[in-house]
Design a protein around this motif. Structure first.
Motif, short mmCIF file in Angstrom:
data_model
loop_
_atom_site.label_atom_id
_atom_site.label_comp_id
_atom_site.label_asym_id
_atom_site.label_seq_id
_atom_site.Cartn_x
_atom_site.Cartn_y
_atom_site.Cartn_z
N PRO A 6 -14.80 -3.16 8.97
CA PRO A 6 -14.41 -3.22 10.38
C PRO A 6 -15.42 -4.03 11.16
O PRO A 6 -16.58 -4.12 10.78
N TYR A 7 -14.99 -4.69 12.20
CA TYR A 7 -15.98 -5.33 13.05
C TYR A 7 -15.48 -5.26 14.48
O TYR A 7 -14.30 -5.15 14.74
N THR A 8 -16.41 -5.28 15.37
CA THR A 8 -16.04 -5.05 16.75
C THR A 8 -16.20 -6.30 17.62
O THR A 8 -15.38 -6.55 18.47
N THR A 9 -17.26 -7.05 17.38
CA THR A 9 -17.43 -8.24 18.19
C THR A 9 -17.92 -9.40 17.34
O THR A 9 -18.40 -9.21 16.22
#
Lengths: 227, 227
Positions: free
Chosen positions: B167-170
Motif C-alpha cells: 500500500p502507499y499513500t503519497t
DNA sequence: GATGTGAATATGTCTGCACATAATAACCGA
DNA sequence: TCGGTTATTATGTGCAGACATATTCACATC
C-alpha cells in the motif's frame, strides 16, 4: 465519526490501500455505503466520484464501482507562464525578442495546426532569461488571422499578449526531451547536444488554429507534482 | 435552453473566452447565475467548482468568484505502467532485470526518502523493451522493510509487484531531461549524451519510505495531454 | 489613525427526494 | 442455440432547503 465527503473519501482510500478491497474488486454500492457511514447517498457519490477522477476507482452505471485494476496514476501538472515560473523561483525575469518575420512554417507545424502547406505565418523566436541567464528558448508560429491588431512583441511576450487578447477553446501539450541543436546551444549558452526539456503546445479557438509553440528549457528545469 | 451543469460550465467558459468576463473580474454569484439560467444553485456550484479545479476560476467564500488572473493551465497527465504504455502503442513488451543487490544509496536518494546515510537498500536496475528494443531504463531503490516476502524480480517487474502488494499513500513525481551517461547510453543502445526524458518518482506509505525510482526514456518518448 | 468586534454575505457542504441513463441480466420466441 | 426485447439496477444528475464556514466590510473603540 465519519461526516463529510472527504472523510468518506479517506476511509475508502484507506480500505483500498490496506487491501480490504483489492484491485478489480467491486465495492459496495453508494446506497450501502451511505447506510454504513450514516450519510446521504450524494455524499458518498461525491467521495467516490473524486476517487474515480483520480484514477483510483472505475465506475460504470449498473455495473458498479470497482477498484482500478491498472492504477494509472493521474497527476495534475501546473503549467504557468514562463515569466511567473521564473519569478516564482525568486529570480529576475527578462525577455528578448530575437526574430520576427512572416514565413511558411515547416510541414510538421502546418500539419499540427491543420493549415495548408504554403500558408504564411508569423514566426517569433525569443528568449526568456532568469537573472540574465538564458532559461527558455521560445519558437512560436502564429496564425496571422487571429491578430486583429499586431502588438509590439518587443515589449510584451507573445504568450502573455495572447492570453489577454485571444480567446481559445482547446489546446494540447506534449512533453519530451531533445538534444540542443547548434543554434539552440548557442542561443541558450550551452554546450551543443545538451538535453533540453521540451514543451510543445498547440492551441485553437474553436476550429481556428491560433498558435503552435515550442519551449526549450535548459537543463536543471523540472516539472513537479504530487499524487 | 441550459439544463445540465456541463452546459452551465460551457456557457461560463464561453463568456470568459469571449472576454465578456475578463481576467480579474468578479462574476455574478451562484444565486444570480442560478436565477439567470433557471437551475438550482447546486448545479451552478458544480459547474463553477469544476472550472475552479481546472484553474480557470478562483473562488473564495464571501469574496465571490473571479476569473483567474494568471491562468495557470492545469493539465492532467496519465502516468501508466511502463508495460501498459508500451503495449498501448501496439508494441511487444519485454523486461530484463540487469542487477539486484543490497547497497547504500547515493545521498540524494537517501535524502529524498528521509533515510539515514548508511542505510542499506535493495537496488534494482532493469530494462523495459518495446519490440525487443530498449525503451526505458529503470533504476530503483527499495526500502527492504516494506518487503515482507521478497519476490523474484526476474519474473515480475518491481513496479507491478509493488502496486499489487504494497500500500502507499503519497508520492511525488518530477519530470526532467538529462543527457545519457556512458552506461545509460550503452544499456539503451544509444549514442552517448542522447537526451533522455526522466521521470523520478518517490513514494511513501504514511511516513515509511517505500521506493525511489528513476525511469529514463529513450528519445522519441512523449507525454501528451489536452487542456 | 490603528485596532478590534460583529454583522453581512458568498461559497461549501449535507440531506432527502426524484428522475435520467446506461449497462447488465432475465426472459422469450424462433 | 441464437437473437432480440424487456426489466432491473447502480450510477449520474437534478431540485429545494438548510446550515456551516470563511471572509469581508462597516462600525465602534482606543
Amino acid at each position: 465519526m465519519l461526516a463529510g465527503w472527504e472523510d468518506i473519501r479517506a476511509e475508502v482510500l484507506r480500505r483500498i490501500r490496506a487491501h480490504d478491497w483489492r484491485p478489480g474488486d467491486t465495492i459496495p454500492t453508494e446506497e450501502a455505503l451511505a447506510l454504513e457511514f450514516g450519510v446521504a447517498r450524494a455524499t458518498v457519490n461525491r467521495a467516490l466520484r473524486e476517487l474515480a477522477e483520480e484514477g483510483v476507482l472505475e465506475r460504470r452505471r449498473k455495473a458498479g464501482t470497482r477498484v482500478a485494476l491498472h492504477p494509472v496514476r493521474r497527476a495534475t501538472l501546473d503549467i504557468p507562464l514562463t515569466r511567473l515560473e521564473i519569478e516564482g523561483r525568486g529570480q529576475a525575469y527578462s525577455y528578448r525578442l530575437l526574430s520576427e518575420e512572416m514565413a511558411s512554417p515547416p510541414p510538421a507545424v502546418a500539419a499540427r495546426l491543420g493549415l495548408p502547406q504554403g500558408a504564411q505565418m508569423l514566426h517569433l523566436v525569443c528568449l526568456h532569461l532568469a537573472d540574465d541567464r538564458p532559461a527558455v528558448l521560445e519558437d512560436r508560429w502564429l496564425n496571422p488571422e487571429t491578430l486583429k491588431v499586431q502588438p509590439d512583441f518587443h515589449l510584451v511576450s507573445a504568450n502573455e499578449w495572447l492570453l489577454a487578447n485571444v480567446p481559445y477553446t482547446t489546446g494540447d501539450i506534449s512533453l519530451s526531451a531533445a538534444n540542443a541543436t547548434a543554434d539552440e546551444a548557442r542561443l541558450l549558452d550551452l554546450p551543443p547536444g545538451s538535453a533540453l526539456f521540451i514543451i510543445d503546445r498547440t492551441t485553437w479557438d474553436r476550429d481556428h488554429p491560433v498558435t503552435c509553440v515550442r519551449l526549450a528549457h535548459v537543463p536543471g528545469f523540472r516539472m513537479r507534482t504530487t499524487v
